[in-house]
Design an enzyme around this catalytic site. Structure first.
Site: not given
Length: 249
Positions: A3, A80
Site C-alpha cells: 500500500h 503521498h
C-alpha cells in the site's frame, strides 16, 4: 501487494503535495520542517524500496503520481502527502528485477494522479512504453490472463491506469478492471467484516480485485498519536488480527 508502495522515500524537504487540504498546507506553513517530520511518521507506509519489496515477494504496487509545484522540468514523482522518488527511478528498479527474473509478473496500479495535465499523462505513457515495451500485457478479458498465457507471450507487466487515458492506449488496463474497495476504519473487526463482504461480492465480477487489509487513521487518531506515528499507533497493535484473516483466506 503493498500500500502506497513508494512511500519508503518520502522527502521531508519537499513541498506538500497538491492533494492535501488547506488545513494541512497551513499547518506546514506555520511549523515548517517540524510539521513535515510529524507528517512523515503517518505518511510512510513502507520501509523497503522497490527492489527489496520485490525480493520479499511483493508483486502488486499501489502507485500515486504527482507533479511538483513550480517544477521547471515537469518531472513526475510518487507522492503521498509529501513527495517521494522520481517515477522513472522507481520503474527502472522494477524493470531491472524483471530482466533478472523473466518468469515473474508485476501489477502496476496507477490509481491517483495529482496536478497532472494531458501532456504529463503523455509523458508517463511514453515512459512506460520506453521502459517495458513488449513486457506489457495488452488489456484483454481478465479471465484469459493466466501465468501460462503471460509466459507464452513473454509479458511481465500489467499496468492499470485510473484515468480516461487508459481507453486510448492498448497496453493500459482501465482502472475499473482493478477495483480496490476501502473500509476506511480504525476498527479491525469492522475491517474484517468489510473484507468478507467484498470477497463475496467480487466472485460475481469478471475482473481483478484488491482486498485492502489496511486500517485508516482518522484525524482524532493522528492527534492522539501525533508523536508516535502510524506504525506504533495502528500497525503494530493490529497486525496479528490482519494476518490471521489473511491466513484463513
Amino acid at each position: 501487494g503493498s500500500h502506497d508502495s513508494f512511500s519508503f522515500y518520502i522527502d521531508e524537504a519537499s513541498p506538500v503535495g497538491p492533494e492535501q487540504p488547506e488545513t494541512v498546507q497551513n499547518f506546514v506553513s506555520v511549523f515548517g520542517t517540524v510539521a513535515k517530520k510529524l507528517m512523515r511518521k503517518w505518511l510512510a507506509t513502507q520501509t523497503m524500496n522497490f527492489t527489496s519489496q520485490l525480493g520479499a515477494g511483493i508483486r502488486y504496487f499501489d502507485l500515486r503520481i504527482s507533479t511538483k509545484p513550480r517544477d521547471p522540468d515537469n518531472e513526475l514523482y510518487f507522492a503521498h502527502g509529501l513527495f517521494s522518488a522520481k517515477v522513472k527511478e522507481g520503474l527502472e528498479e522494477i524493470n531491472a528485477f524483471l530482466a533478472d527474473h523473466p518468469k515473474e509478473v508485476v501489477f502496476l496500479d496507477f490509481n491517483h494522479f495529482y496536478g497532472m495535465q494531458k501532456y504529463h499523462h503523455e509523458k508517463l505513457v511514453q515512459m512506460l512504453k520506453d521502459m517495458y515495451g513488449n513486457k506489457m500485457c495488452p488489456a484483454i478479458f481478465a479471465h484469459e490472463v493466466s501465468l501460462q498465457y503471460l509466459w507464452e507471450k513473454e509479458h511481465q507487466v500489467l499496468v492499470f491506469y485510473h484515468s480516461p487515458v487508459a481507453l486510448e492506449v492498448p497496453f493500459l488496463w482501465p482502472g475499473q478492471m482493478m477495483p480496490a474497495p476501502w473500509a476506511n476504519t480504525t476498527d479491525p473487526e469492522k475491517l474484517i467484516q468489510f473484507l468478507q463482504a467484498s470477497i463475496t461480492e467480487r466472485r460475481k465480477k469478471g475482473f481483478f480485485f484488491i482486498s485492502q487489509v489496511v486500517l485508516t487513521p482518522k484525524a482524532s487518531t493522528v492527534v492522539k498519536g501525533v508523536a508516535s506515528g502510524l506504525r506504533e499507533t495502528i500497525t503494530e497493535r493490529y497486525v496479528s488480527s490482519m494476518l490471521l484473516w489473511v491466513r484463513v483466506r
